[in-house]
Design an enzyme around this catalytic site. Structure first.
Site, short mmCIF file in Angstrom:
data_model
loop_
_atom_site.label_atom_id
_atom_site.label_comp_id
_atom_site.label_asym_id
_atom_site.label_seq_id
_atom_site.Cartn_x
_atom_site.Cartn_y
_atom_site.Cartn_z
N ALA A 63 0.86 -1.18 0.00
CA ALA A 63 0.00 0.00 0.00
C ALA A 63 0.89 1.23 0.00
O ALA A 63 2.09 1.14 0.23
CB ALA A 63 -0.87 -0.01 1.25
N GLY A 102 -1.05 -4.92 0.44
CA GLY A 102 -2.15 -4.65 -0.47
C GLY A 102 -1.89 -5.20 -1.87
O GLY A 102 -2.83 -5.59 -2.58
N GLU A 105 -2.84 -8.76 -1.71
CA GLU A 105 -4.30 -8.87 -1.57
C GLU A 105 -4.99 -8.65 -2.91
O GLU A 105 -5.95 -9.33 -3.25
CB GLU A 105 -4.81 -7.84 -0.55
CG GLU A 105 -4.38 -8.16 0.87
CD GLU A 105 -4.96 -7.19 1.86
OE1 GLU A 105 -4.47 -6.05 1.91
OE2 GLU A 105 -5.92 -7.56 2.57
N GLU A 125 1.66 -6.48 7.03
CA GLU A 125 0.97 -5.40 7.76
C GLU A 125 1.20 -5.44 9.26
O GLU A 125 1.21 -4.41 9.93
CB GLU A 125 -0.53 -5.45 7.47
CG GLU A 125 -0.93 -4.99 6.08
CD GLU A 125 -0.82 -6.06 5.01
OE1 GLU A 125 -0.22 -7.13 5.27
OE2 GLU A 125 -1.33 -5.83 3.89
#
Ligand code: NAD
Length: 689
Positions: A63, A102, A105, A125
């Site tokens: 991210a 992310g 994901e 994370e």
């Protein structure tokens, strides 16, 4: 603005290329670009499948963490994942480099994943006090089962392509050079075979067995209680994975989102994110830009093969840099080298290194009993006894021996680097390289800039730290530099409270509850009281303990008594000694009680010292002081370091308590001018200068 997503259609496959250098972070513009390209491909009748590829050195590496804590700009990552998941055409992710957080994901929301052989995937994370908030906690268990998912997500570990394939996290692994081509062929096959769109959200096979085992979650939490202590993310991750097992996908997803939002708002995650950014910031020295070139370091000399010299040597061997190791006697040299070998062999026995790697590293050492052997070294690090006379003598000799252009470094803990430098005719080449014990493990390296140290020498030291896996923090010259000076008041207050009659077990417990791995007295016992107490000039409890043969854990007795399992319990002998020393020094009985009062007494003086270190310009910035505490003294990372924590507590509250303590105990507690100024202005250390 450069486009972050572009696409072409090849043989009925829309190839969407994401390009957001350097690591394709999932910024708002990347998300918007991807959304637009997906919409286009969804509507294009020519397109039978969609292939997601990344330009540059990696797939989406995570991210854009600068966005954390702020509202998502649309589309959010969860929205994009839902879009992929519900795509009318099969979507294939082609992964190279690292697909993390992310990024992974997003790949999991695709229907297929093809990975390059050298690729890695993972959900890190947890290291920022967070959980994967875009379906990671719901999709991973549906592939690997709850237990493996808990391991993957609470450890944040990076998983190599081969393991990812065997776990089912990716569907195919191909040669690096052929990734685009093979992934395209994969996409064409999917279309040819009817265009199936398997969605991880629809799978239940891997978690079915877990539905009848609710105890597996409590068992996992219990088995890892020590590792998770103080952190808030692991429990939330466990809760989210449990939701994946027990709830329908969309409800699990909602639970994941709720838990994620709670974590983002938590002080623990804020602290961990602070430390993450602070670590990167520490490398920047304002007056040393990229125009200052570093000196090439190809060979290194280390003087002293004791505790520190041995550990320092290992750092360079690990980086493949040859070392000339100099000692005064053959015996000390042999002992030092044997310790290095033993350390490596222990690592090899755990399977983390091969026997050949041990030999390869050991082969990089050239032992010597003659300083003249350092004539050609590019960098020489002195790690002999902490004595100004011994060190100045060595530096004067090095001045005659070392080649021009060699960096001369000292690992001194407390001594005045400028005096050491003055023993040479080239103080601009002298720098402090202050490692922390055990030097092969602790990640902090204080680079001490003397009054005359040249910019290229500082630049070299800062960059070298990175090469040997350390985080460098720049320090000016003062007694103890940053970390030792910062933490000294904690020890002083622990000992003062001990003499006032506060039980040492209470003092240690409060520190452990705060998040330190051990308390002050436990730490002293571990290191060895004879080692620490060497330079005492007055009667101390420690000195008396040493005289009584109570040298610490190694003798089964120090401040505490120890059983055969090294569990500590309070000692009557120590109790009587404390009373005797207190009486001899005329310390009145006035124990401190209550966790908050104990913590304030122990740690507010650390905050105060940090303010002085900052104000004197010894540290460049408040966050460097936090990094020194976290990496040099294991200050709990979820507290963010002393100054970040102080900002959370409130500087006005700290000043008020310091003033109260000053009235009782004297000027040791006088609040530093900077602390007072910040508190009065309602500002925080984190606001910068
Ligand atoms: P140590 O006693 O374990 O090792 C010192 C070594 O230096 C000994 O092996 C000794 O034989 C050798 N030596 C002494 N004079 C020498 C000379 N003239 N030439 C070559 N070798 C010589 O000490 P240590 O704990 O490794 O500390 C070394 C330095 O590192 C000190 O300045 C200390 O303050 C600093 N330091 C120590 C720690 C720690 O936790 N131990 C942490 C950071 C820095």
């Amino acid at each position: 603005m450069k486009q972050t997503a572009t696409s072409v259609v090849v043989d009925g496959v829309a190839l969407i290329t994401l390009d957001n250098p350097p690591v394709n972070a999932l910024s708002a513009s990347l998300r918007q670009g991807l959304q637009a390209e997906l919409e286009q491909a969804f509507g294009d009748e020519e397109v039978g499948a969609i292939l997601l590829l990344c330009a540059g050195r990696t797939f989406i590496a995570g991210a854009d963490i600068t966005e954390f804590g702020q509202p998502w700009q649309p589309p959010s990552l969860p929205d994009l994942c839902a879009m992929l998941d519900g795509a009318p055409k099969p979507v294939i992710a082609a992964i190279h480099g690292t697909a993390l957080g992310g990024g992974f994901e997003l790949a999991l929301a695709c229907h297929y994943r093809v990975a390059a052989r050298s690729a890695k995937v993972g959900l890190p994370e947890v290291h920022l006090g967070l959980l994967p908030g875009a379906g990671g906690t719901q999709r991973v268990p549906r592939i690997v089962g709850a237990e493996a998912a808990l391991d993957i997500i609470t450890s944040g570990r990076q998983i190599k392509a081969a393991e990812a394939l065997s776990l089912g996290l990716v569907d195919a692994v191909v040669d690096d050079a052929a990734l685009a081509e093979e992934a395209l062929a994969f996409a064409r096959r999917v279309v040819a075979d009817g265009g199936a769109k398997p969605r991880i959200r629809d799978r239940a096979d891997a978690i079915e067995g877990d539905r009848n085992r609710p105890e597996l979650f409590t068992a996992f939490a219990a088995a890892n209680a020590r590792r998770f202590k103080g952190f808030v993310a692991p429990a939330a991750i466990i809760g989210a994975v449990e939701a994946a097992v027990t709830l329908p996908f969309d409800e699990g997803l909602a639970k994941e989102t709720a838990l994620f939002e709670r974590l983002v708002a938590s002080p623990e995650s804020a602290a961990q994110r602070h430390v993450f950014f602070a670590e990167r910031e520490a490398a920047r020295v304002p007056d040393i830009g990229p125009d200052i070139s570093a000196i090439d370091i190809r060979s290194v000399g280390v003087i002293g093969a004791g505790t520190m010299g041995g550990g320092i040597t290992m750092n360079f061997l690990n980086a493949g840099i040859p070392i000339t190791l100099v000692e005064t006697t053959q015996e000390a040299l042999d002992r030092g080298i044997a310790t290095i070998r033993r350390n490596y062999e222990t690592t090899a026995a755990k399977g983390r290194m091969t026997a050949a790697q041990v030999e390869q590293r050991m082969g990089l050492i050239s032992p010597s009993l003659d300083l003249a052997a350092l004539a050609d070294a590019d960098l020489i690090i002195e790690a002999v006894y902490e004595s100004m006379d011994v060190k100045t003598d060595i530096f004067a000799r090095l001045d005659r021996i070392a080649k021009l252009g060699a960096i001369l470094a000292s690992n001194t803990s407390f001594l005045d680097l400028n005096r050491i430098a003055a023993a040479t005719s080239r103080p601009e080449w002298v720098v402090g390289l202050h490692f922390f014990s055990p030097a092969n493990v602790m990640r902090l390296l204080e680079v001490v800039r003397g009054a005359a140290t040249s910019k290229p020498v500082v630049a070299t030291a800062m960059r070298l730290a990175k090469r040997i896996g350390k985080v460098a923090v720049l320090s000016g010259v003062c007694d103890g530099f940053i970390a030792n000076r910062l933490l000294a008041p904690r020890g002083a207050q622990a000992e003062a409270m001990m003499l006032e009659g506060t039980p040492i077990a209470e003092i240690d417990r409060v520190l452990v509850d705060y998040g330190f791995a051990m308390g002050h007295f436990q730490m002293m016992d571990l290191v060895g009281l004879d080692v620490i107490g060497r330079n005492a000039t007055e009667r101390t409890v420690m000195g008396d303990l040493v005289a009584a043969g109570r040298l610490g854990q190694k003798r089964g007795a120090g401040y505490y008594d120890y059983d055969e399992k090294r569990r500590s319990r309070p000692s009557d002998v120590t109790g009587s000694l404390i009373k005797e020393v207190a009486a001899a020094r005329g310390v009145a009985h006035a124990p401190t009680s209550g966790d908050e009062a104990l913590l304030a007494r122990l740690l507010y003086p650390v905050v105060n010292e940090g303010a002085k270190i900052l104000e004197e310009g010894i540290a460049l910035r408040a966050s460097d002081i936090d990094i020194a505490a976290v990496l040099g003294y294991n200050w709990p990372v979820y507290r963010g370091g002393p100054l970040f924590w102080a900002d959370q507590v409130g500087l006005d509250r700290i000043v008020a308590e310091m003033r109260r303590l000053e009235a009782v105990h004297g000027e040791t507690f006088r609040p530093a001018p900077l602390l007072v100024r910040l508190a009065e202005a309602g500002r925080r250390f984190g606001d910068g200068s």
